[in-house]
Design a protein around this motif. Sequence first.
Motif, mmCIF file in Angstrom:
data_model
loop_
_atom_site.group_PDB
_atom_site.id
_atom_site.type_symbol
_atom_site.label_atom_id
_atom_site.label_comp_id
_atom_site.label_asym_id
_atom_site.label_seq_id
_atom_site.Cartn_x
_atom_site.Cartn_y
_atom_site.Cartn_z
ATOM 1 N N HIS A 199 4.785 24.092 19.546
ATOM 2 C CA HIS A 199 5.789 23.305 19.983
ATOM 3 C C HIS A 199 4.986 21.905 20.317
ATOM 4 O O HIS A 199 5.642 20.946 19.565
ATOM 5 N N GLN A 200 3.967 21.855 20.991
ATOM 6 C CA GLN A 200 3.597 20.554 21.531
ATOM 7 C C GLN A 200 2.924 19.880 20.238
ATOM 8 O O GLN A 200 3.035 18.661 19.818
ATOM 9 N N SER A 201 2.315 20.666 19.456
ATOM 10 C CA SER A 201 1.685 20.055 18.052
ATOM 11 C C SER A 201 2.529 19.463 17.220
ATOM 12 O O SER A 201 2.503 18.401 16.732
ATOM 13 N N TYR A 202 3.535 20.488 16.930
ATOM 14 C CA TYR A 202 4.995 20.039 16.163
ATOM 15 C C TYR A 202 5.489 18.882 16.535
ATOM 16 O O TYR A 202 5.768 17.820 15.781
ATOM 17 N N LEU A 203 5.877 18.755 17.818
ATOM 18 C CA LEU A 203 6.341 17.320 18.501
ATOM 19 C C LEU A 203 5.491 16.194 18.106
ATOM 20 O O LEU A 203 5.988 15.310 17.818
ATOM 21 N N MET A 204 3.983 16.351 18.514
ATOM 22 C CA MET A 204 3.339 15.033 18.363
ATOM 23 C C MET A 204 3.151 14.750 17.060
ATOM 24 O O MET A 204 3.077 13.544 16.636
ATOM 25 N N ASP A 205 3.133 15.736 16.049
ATOM 26 C CA ASP A 205 3.114 15.567 14.531
ATOM 27 C C ASP A 205 4.406 14.775 14.240
ATOM 28 O O ASP A 205 4.329 13.604 13.453
ATOM 29 N N SER A 206 5.607 15.106 14.663
ATOM 30 C CA SER A 206 6.726 14.725 14.152
ATOM 31 C C SER A 206 6.848 13.174 14.647
ATOM 32 O O SER A 206 7.412 12.317 14.153
ATOM 33 N N LEU A 207 6.546 13.071 16.040
ATOM 34 C CA LEU A 207 6.562 11.743 16.433
ATOM 35 C C LEU A 207 5.535 10.566 15.858
ATOM 36 O O LEU A 207 5.931 9.655 15.517
ATOM 37 N N LEU B 51 4.805 11.066 12.641
ATOM 38 C CA LEU B 51 5.461 10.800 11.226
ATOM 39 C C LEU B 51 6.589 9.685 11.456
ATOM 40 O O LEU B 51 6.613 8.769 10.597
ATOM 41 N N PHE B 52 7.244 9.932 12.393
ATOM 42 C CA PHE B 52 8.457 8.867 12.611
ATOM 43 C C PHE B 52 7.870 7.365 12.834
ATOM 44 O O PHE B 52 8.350 6.752 12.328
ATOM 45 N N GLU C 196 4.942 6.300 11.677
ATOM 46 C CA GLU C 196 4.053 5.871 10.680
ATOM 47 C C GLU C 196 5.408 5.403 9.489
ATOM 48 O O GLU C 196 5.038 4.417 8.708
ATOM 49 N N ARG C 197 6.435 6.258 9.644
ATOM 50 C CA ARG C 197 7.407 5.745 8.546
ATOM 51 C C ARG C 197 8.389 4.580 8.988
ATOM 52 O O ARG C 197 9.268 4.393 8.517
ATOM 53 N N LYS C 198 8.157 4.366 10.197
ATOM 54 C CA LYS C 198 8.861 3.306 10.999
ATOM 55 C C LYS C 198 10.231 3.803 11.195
ATOM 56 O O LYS C 198 11.586 3.119 10.915
ATOM 57 N N GLU C 199 10.502 4.953 11.526
ATOM 58 C CA GLU C 199 12.010 5.681 11.810
ATOM 59 C C GLU C 199 12.141 5.936 13.132
ATOM 60 O O GLU C 199 11.205 6.121 13.910
ATOM 61 N N LEU C 200 13.271 5.624 13.728
ATOM 62 C CA LEU C 200 13.626 6.075 15.089
ATOM 63 C C LEU C 200 12.845 5.316 16.185
ATOM 64 O O LEU C 200 12.697 5.479 17.331
#
Length: 87
Positions: A14-22, A24-25, A27-31
Amino acid sequence: MEKKTTTLLKNPQHQSYLMDSLGLFLERKELIDTTIVCTDQEDNHQNFDCHRIVLAACSPFFAKLYTVSFKLLFQYCILLSSQLFNC
């Protein structure tokens, strides 16, 4: 009487997924919901796009800024000057 139990589901990734998702957001200038603008004594500036929730989670300064000051809830850009920190 029936005993109630609580089951917590834990994902070890979960922690790794959360950090990866943040990441990506960002990097893509999302959220992105705020920008920190830092200036130096020569009035040069650098912008940092950020997620307010990450700033608040990592810094008591930003947590207070975003939770106590109602005006900042709707302010997109925060200006930080080197003069504030005597840099």
